[in-house]
Design an enzyme around this catalytic site. Structure first.
Site, PDB file in Angstrom:
ATOM      1  N   LYS A 101      22.224  39.640  61.391  1.00 52.62           N
ATOM      2  CA  LYS A 101      21.712  38.385  61.944  1.00 52.62           C
ATOM      3  C   LYS A 101      20.262  38.554  62.364  1.00 52.62           C
ATOM      4  O   LYS A 101      19.868  39.653  62.763  1.00 52.62           O
ATOM      5  CB  LYS A 101      22.498  38.027  63.214  1.00 52.62           C
ATOM      6  CG  LYS A 101      23.852  37.425  63.006  1.00 52.62           C
ATOM      7  CD  LYS A 101      24.486  37.125  64.372  1.00 52.62           C
ATOM      8  CE  LYS A 101      25.922  36.666  64.242  1.00 52.62           C
ATOM      9  NZ  LYS A 101      26.114  35.420  63.520  1.00 52.62           N
ATOM     10  N   ARG A 127      36.961  35.685  61.048  1.00 50.23           N
ATOM     11  CA  ARG A 127      38.148  35.311  60.265  1.00 50.23           C
ATOM     12  C   ARG A 127      38.885  36.541  59.743  1.00 50.23           C
ATOM     13  O   ARG A 127      40.096  36.492  59.538  1.00 50.23           O
ATOM     14  CB  ARG A 127      37.732  34.367  59.126  1.00 50.23           C
ATOM     15  CG  ARG A 127      36.808  34.986  58.127  1.00 50.23           C
ATOM     16  CD  ARG A 127      36.089  33.939  57.271  1.00 50.23           C
ATOM     17  NE  ARG A 127      35.054  33.230  58.034  1.00 50.23           N
ATOM     18  CZ  ARG A 127      34.326  32.226  57.557  1.00 50.23           C
ATOM     19  NH1 ARG A 127      34.510  31.787  56.327  1.00 50.23           N
ATOM     20  NH2 ARG A 127      33.403  31.644  58.313  1.00 50.23           N
TER      21      ARG A 127
HETATM   22  N1  BES Z   1      29.960  34.607  65.667  1.00 48.11           N
HETATM   23  C1  BES Z   1      29.446  33.871  64.579  1.00 48.11           C
HETATM   24  C2  BES Z   1      29.463  32.364  64.798  1.00 48.11           C
HETATM   25  C3  BES Z   1      28.605  31.811  65.909  1.00 48.11           C
HETATM   26  C4  BES Z   1      27.356  31.310  65.626  1.00 48.11           C
HETATM   27  C5  BES Z   1      29.082  31.747  67.182  1.00 48.11           C
HETATM   28  C6  BES Z   1      26.588  30.781  66.625  1.00 48.11           C
HETATM   29  C7  BES Z   1      28.307  31.207  68.203  1.00 48.11           C
HETATM   30  C8  BES Z   1      27.056  30.718  67.924  1.00 48.11           C
HETATM   31  C9  BES Z   1      30.248  34.147  63.323  1.00 48.11           C
HETATM   32  O1  BES Z   1      30.811  35.411  63.225  1.00 48.11           O
HETATM   33  C10 BES Z   1      29.325  34.005  62.162  1.00 48.11           C
HETATM   34  O2  BES Z   1      28.403  34.738  62.079  1.00 48.11           O
HETATM   35  N2  BES Z   1      29.614  33.016  61.308  1.00 48.11           N
HETATM   36  C11 BES Z   1      28.831  32.764  60.166  1.00 48.11           C
HETATM   37  C12 BES Z   1      29.777  32.515  59.009  1.00 48.11           C
HETATM   38  C13 BES Z   1      29.092  32.427  57.696  1.00 48.11           C
HETATM   39  C14 BES Z   1      28.529  33.754  57.287  1.00 48.11           C
HETATM   40  C15 BES Z   1      30.089  31.935  56.673  1.00 48.11           C
HETATM   41  C16 BES Z   1      27.976  31.546  60.429  1.00 48.11           C
HETATM   42  O3  BES Z   1      28.473  30.597  61.050  1.00 48.11           O
HETATM   43  O4  BES Z   1      26.808  31.543  60.053  1.00 48.11           O
HETATM   44 ZN    ZN Z   2      29.496  36.853  62.393  1.00 45.79          ZN
END
Ligand code: BES
Ligand code: ZN
Ligand code: ZN
Length: 463
Positions: free
Chosen positions: A243, A318
């Site tokens: 990230k 997930r």
């Molecule tokens: N923990 C994150 C989601 C999240 C984003 C929580 C912002 C709180 C605030 C999750 O694990 C994630 O990174 N999701 C990705 C999924 C994607 C790669 C399909 C996302 O939402 O970008």
């Molecule tokens: Zn994530």
């Protein structure tokens, strides 16, 4: 933080009274304030304050709704300069409950890491008149302690809250309420072949944990349990699909907010002695790009045997939830609900004002969850859950892939999870409300405890 009943009149204090037909303004309130009541009632003001050297007197208008009272409570707390100043509240029972709830929730502060003792100070108590019954007082104190626990967990950084420590913290809940707890360690998770949880954990130097928290009253209303599953990613770097930092990775200690919500809710159900049998499952790990980290392109065999092509290691929630959801089968649950800070898409769609719910369970459960959301003002909104969304989750070389096309990401994530659940199911994406950068009313900055009061209220009226 505790709300305590007292009949003591403090020499230095802030006295708050909610005016209304059923409750008398205490006779020690200044006469000019009592005389002002008719004018105050006609005015637009929500409260009126008179200050002397060491006392403040505040009159609050009676409200018909709970939420304006909570918000008023938060305003009163923020107007009091020192957490050491005694606060005493009187009024009639219903009004008192909500005003105090707002005051107490607004008194939360995460101060343990300040070295300056003065900065570590926070409000420890609020006093209330005997107009609030003992039962209501206990109910409220329980709710405050469950929310504060969840907020603390979310606010704790990874240096403190590893997956093992998170499990240990849940054990401490089980000491304070009638709960059974089992914590599976890495060896047991390996023996069970929880491939999703183990894959995410591969890049970490800290072991994963899998916590099972159970509240089983003597005569439960439900013959089969309700199972809650909470995402316990104690830190989400994104893994190899790393990230960016500002406004993204830097708040990812909050990625176990779902785990904190379900554990907090089960704890609260136990403190409230609800007649509902409920189990919380919390798979936990951090998600890191360590030397042996799982990779985009990897194929993982999950706990239930499903194969998943990993196309983004940041879609880790997930992976660990799928194993826990599949594990829930052994309880033959009446209903399964998960809570997870699962997608940025959920935040984009509705911001921080509600959690998104979707699933295949009977609509009555969605309605009950919605009612619980309105009661607690920890609100939910239902999204579609059509099978067409599942098509995007099919892989060319494995059973599933862990990301969809990019559109409606919160729903494709939910459809991925549904594949692993064999019982009526509701998925709840709490990514929006779980964390806030700035305080708003009684929702203090940092971890909010979203989901705790919601799920406990859902259990309270479950049928
Ligand atoms: N923990 C994150 C989601 C999240 C984003 C929580 C912002 C709180 C605030 C999750 O694990 C994630 O990174 N999701 C990705 C999924 C994607 C790669 C399909 C996302 O939402 O970008
Ligand atoms: Zn994530
Ligand atoms: Zn995550």
């Amino acid at each position: 933080m505790q709300i305590k009943q007292t009949s003591e009149i403090f020499s230095k204090a802030t006295y708050v009274h909610i005016i209304g037909t059923k409750s008398q303004i205490p006779d020690f309130f200044p006469k000019e304030l009592i005389d002002y009541v008719p004018t105050f009632e006609k005015s637009e003001d929500k409260h009126v304050t008179i200050k002397s050297i060491d006392k403040s007197y505040i009159l609050v208008k009676q409200k018909l709704d709970s939420e304006p009272l909570r918000k008023e409570g938060a305003k009163i707390i923020s107007a009091i300069s020192s957490p050491k100043q005694n606060v005493y509240v009187s009024g009639s029972e219903n009004d008192l409950y909500f005003l105090l709830e707002g005051m107490a929730l607004a008194s939360y502060a995460f101060t343990k890491y300040f070295t300056d003792e003065k900065k570590r100070e926070k409000r420890e108590e609020i006093f209330v008149s005997s107009e609030l019954s003992k039962a209501k007082l206990e109910e409220l104190n329980a709710s405050i302690s469950a929310v504060f626990w969840a907020r603390d967990m979310v606010n704790e950084p990874l240096s403190y809250l590893t997956a093992e420590k998170f499990a240990f913290e849940m054990k401490s809940l089980a000491k304070k309420a009638p709960l059974n707890i089992t914590v599976l360690e890495k060896a047991q998770i390996e023996a069970l072949k929880m491939g999703g949880l183990l894959a995410v954990n591969k890049g970490s130097i800290d072991p994963p944990s899998f916590t099972i928290l159970e509240y089983k009253p003597e005569k439960p209303r439900n013959s089969k349990p309700i199972v809650f599953v909470g995402k316990g990613v104690v830190y989400d770097t994104g893994g190899l699909s790393l990230k960016p930092t500002p406004g993204s990775m830097d708040v990812m200690k909050s990625d176990m907010g779902g785990g904190a919500a379900v554990a907090g809710a089960v704890y609260l159900a136990a403190l409230w002695k609800l007649d509902v049998h409920v189990i919380a499952l919390v798979p936990a790990t951090d998600n890191r790009p360590g030397l042996n980290a799982y990779t985009p392109g990897d194929i993982v065999t999950m706990y239930d045997g499903t194969t998943v092509e990993v196309l983004n290691t940041d879609a880790e929630g997930r992976m660990i939830l799928a194993d826990a959801l599949a594990y829930s089968k052994k309880y033959e649950p009446e209903l399964v609900i998960d809570a997870a800070t699962l997608t940025g898409a959920a935040v984009k769609a509705i911001g921080s004002h509600a959690s998104i719910i979707m699933g295949n369970a009977d609509q009555k459960y969605f309605n009950q969850l919605n009612d619980a959301g309105n009661t607690s003002f920890d609100r939910v909104v239902q999204f579609p859950f059509w099978d067409e969304y599942f098509e995007e989750m099919k892989s060319k070389i494995a059973d599933l892939k862990n990301i969809g096309s990019g559109n409606a990401g919160m729903i494709t994530a939910g459809k991925f999870l549904e594949h692993f659940v064999k019982s009526p199911y509701i998925h709840m994406d709490i990514a929006g409300p779980a964390w806030t950068d700035s305080t708003s009313g009684y929702i203090t900055s940092g971890g909010t405890g979203a989901g705790v009061r919601l799920l406990a209220n859902f259990l309270k009226n479950y049928n």
